[in-house]
Design a protein around this motif. Structure first.
Motif, PDB file in Angstrom:
ATOM      1  N   LEU A  29       0.870  -1.167   0.000  1.00  0.00           N
ATOM      2  CA  LEU A  29       0.000   0.000   0.000  1.00  0.00           C
ATOM      3  C   LEU A  29       0.905   1.214   0.000  1.00  0.00           C
ATOM      4  O   LEU A  29       1.716   1.400   0.907  1.00  0.00           O
ATOM      5  CB  LEU A  29      -0.899  -0.004   1.236  1.00  0.00           C
ATOM      6  N   ALA A  30       0.809   2.038  -1.041  1.00  0.00           N
ATOM      7  CA  ALA A  30       1.771   3.119  -1.218  1.00  0.00           C
ATOM      8  C   ALA A  30       1.072   4.436  -1.506  1.00  0.00           C
ATOM      9  O   ALA A  30      -0.020   4.480  -2.077  1.00  0.00           O
ATOM     10  CB  ALA A  30       2.737   2.787  -2.358  1.00  0.00           C
ATOM     11  N   GLY A  31       1.745   5.507  -1.116  1.00  0.00           N
ATOM     12  CA  GLY A  31       1.276   6.859  -1.396  1.00  0.00           C
ATOM     13  C   GLY A  31       2.465   7.779  -1.500  1.00  0.00           C
ATOM     14  O   GLY A  31       3.605   7.343  -1.687  1.00  0.00           O
ATOM     15  N   ASP A  32       2.242   9.061  -1.357  1.00  0.00           N
ATOM     16  CA  ASP A  32       3.308  10.060  -1.418  1.00  0.00           C
ATOM     17  C   ASP A  32       4.341   9.760  -0.326  1.00  0.00           C
ATOM     18  O   ASP A  32       4.021   9.821   0.866  1.00  0.00           O
ATOM     19  CB  ASP A  32       2.695  11.443  -1.213  1.00  0.00           C
ATOM     20  N   PRO A  33       5.591   9.446  -0.680  1.00  0.00           N
ATOM     21  CA  PRO A  33       6.590   9.106   0.340  1.00  0.00           C
ATOM     22  C   PRO A  33       6.811  10.211   1.375  1.00  0.00           C
ATOM     23  O   PRO A  33       7.098   9.923   2.536  1.00  0.00           O
ATOM     24  CB  PRO A  33       7.862   8.863  -0.485  1.00  0.00           C
ATOM     25  N   ALA A  34       6.673  11.456   0.950  1.00  0.00           N
ATOM     26  CA  ALA A  34       6.878  12.557   1.894  1.00  0.00           C
ATOM     27  C   ALA A  34       5.823  12.553   2.989  1.00  0.00           C
ATOM     28  O   ALA A  34       6.071  12.986   4.114  1.00  0.00           O
ATOM     29  CB  ALA A  34       6.857  13.894   1.147  1.00  0.00           C
ATOM     30  N   ARG A  35       4.631  12.052   2.672  1.00  0.00           N
ATOM     31  CA  ARG A  35       3.538  12.030   3.642  1.00  0.00           C
ATOM     32  C   ARG A  35       3.438  10.690   4.369  1.00  0.00           C
ATOM     33  O   ARG A  35       3.200  10.642   5.571  1.00  0.00           O
ATOM     34  CB  ARG A  35       2.205  12.333   2.938  1.00  0.00           C
ATOM     35  N   TYR A  36       3.617   9.586   3.624  1.00  0.00           N
ATOM     36  CA  TYR A  36       3.350   8.266   4.178  1.00  0.00           C
ATOM     37  C   TYR A  36       4.591   7.405   4.375  1.00  0.00           C
ATOM     38  O   TYR A  36       4.500   6.311   4.931  1.00  0.00           O
ATOM     39  CB  TYR A  36       2.366   7.509   3.276  1.00  0.00           C
ATOM     40  N   GLY A  37       5.760   7.846   3.914  1.00  0.00           N
ATOM     41  CA  GLY A  37       6.949   7.034   4.053  1.00  0.00           C
ATOM     42  C   GLY A  37       6.999   5.907   3.036  1.00  0.00           C
ATOM     43  O   GLY A  37       6.398   5.980   1.967  1.00  0.00           O
ATOM     44  N   LYS A  38       7.713   4.847   3.385  1.00  0.00           N
ATOM     45  CA  LYS A  38       7.883   3.717   2.478  1.00  0.00           C
ATOM     46  C   LYS A  38       6.558   2.981   2.278  1.00  0.00           C
ATOM     47  O   LYS A  38       5.682   3.023   3.152  1.00  0.00           O
ATOM     48  CB  LYS A  38       8.922   2.739   3.035  1.00  0.00           C
ATOM     49  N   PRO A  39       6.398   2.280   1.144  1.00  0.00           N
ATOM     50  CA  PRO A  39       5.188   1.466   0.945  1.00  0.00           C
ATOM     51  C   PRO A  39       5.002   0.485   2.102  1.00  0.00           C
ATOM     52  O   PRO A  39       5.965  -0.088   2.623  1.00  0.00           O
ATOM     53  CB  PRO A  39       5.468   0.737  -0.372  1.00  0.00           C
TER      54      PRO A  39
END
Length: 240
Positions: A29-39
């Motif tokens: 589950l992935a999103g913007d790395p700056a907001r959510y970090g690594k998948p």
């Protein structure tokens, strides 16, 4: 990939902020790395789960003590807030049959994928065979979900969402992702009530060490750790 398709019902996924995709042989589950970090992925074979299985302290671990695992005593456990299945895996690795209930469809899909991969590994296959996954909202469906399973509800384990105080930015981003999907568990008092109705022996609730108990009856016992604690609500003693 029916689990991934089902997870599109989750609000953040529906808005395109998060996506489920295959990556390195597993579902993430992935999103913007700056907001959510690594998948985010569920991995019971390697990483944190493997280290805890080998060096975590066995039945001396806080969650094991809280759930009543002791010499000659291995109760069955309903993990009504399964999350990424980390506590459930610890309990199953110590011999407990565990029903994992997860209400967020995308997290349920990650769990299903992680369990399937672990079932193919010789070091974890026997452990995850004791882990039984269900999709549903334990706050409103706990009794029905338990009745439909083969796991006796001797102990119900709850780990409702709470403000995370760890300093790691990565952990904070992981918790941010969970909050985006699951909210803040404002219905925790209702979940505790449902758990007390279903559990035959005890309910254990994980809390930050200095946080107040969940609104409702007072716990009978408390087991403190360094950063968290378990509030125990006991109906009767567990026996060998």
């Amino acid at each position: 990939m029916s689990g991934a398709d089902a997870s599109l019902r989750d609000g953040a996924l529906g808005r395109g902020e998060l996506t489920l995709r295959r990556e390195a042989g597993g579902l993430v589950l992935a999103g913007d790395p700056a907001r959510y970090g690594k998948p985010l992925r569920v991995d019971f074979v390697e990483g944190r789960a493997a280290h805890r299985r080998r060096f975590g302290g066995g039945r001396g671990q806080l969650v094991a003590r809280a759930c009543g695992l002791a010499a000659g005593i291995t109760p069955s456990v309903i993990d009504a807030t399964a999350g990424l299945g980390r506590d459930a895996f610890v309990l199953a690795s110590l011999g407990a049959e565990v029903l994992l209930i997860e209400r967020v469809a995308s997290i349920h899909a990650l769990l299903a994928d992680g369990l399937a991969r672990a079932a193919r590994d010789p070091e974890t296959a026997a452990i995850v065979a004791r882990m039984h996954l269900a999709h549903g909202d334990a706050t409103h469906e706990l009794a029905a979900l338990v009745a439909a399973s083969t796991v006796a509800p001797q102990v119900v384990h709850l780990d409702p969402m709470f403000p995370h105080r760890e300093k790691s930015a990565l952990v904070k981003k992981e918790m941010r992702l969970f909050r985006e999907l699951a909210g803040n568990d404002s219905d925790a008092p209702r979940l505790l009530e449902a758990a007390l109705d279903v559990a035959t022996h005890r309910v254990v609730v994980k809390r930050p060490r200095k946080a107040p108990p969940i609104e409702g009856p007072a716990p009978h016992h408390v087991i403190d750790g360094k950063t968290s604690r378990y509030d125990l609500y006991v109906h009767r003693s567990l026996k060998a």
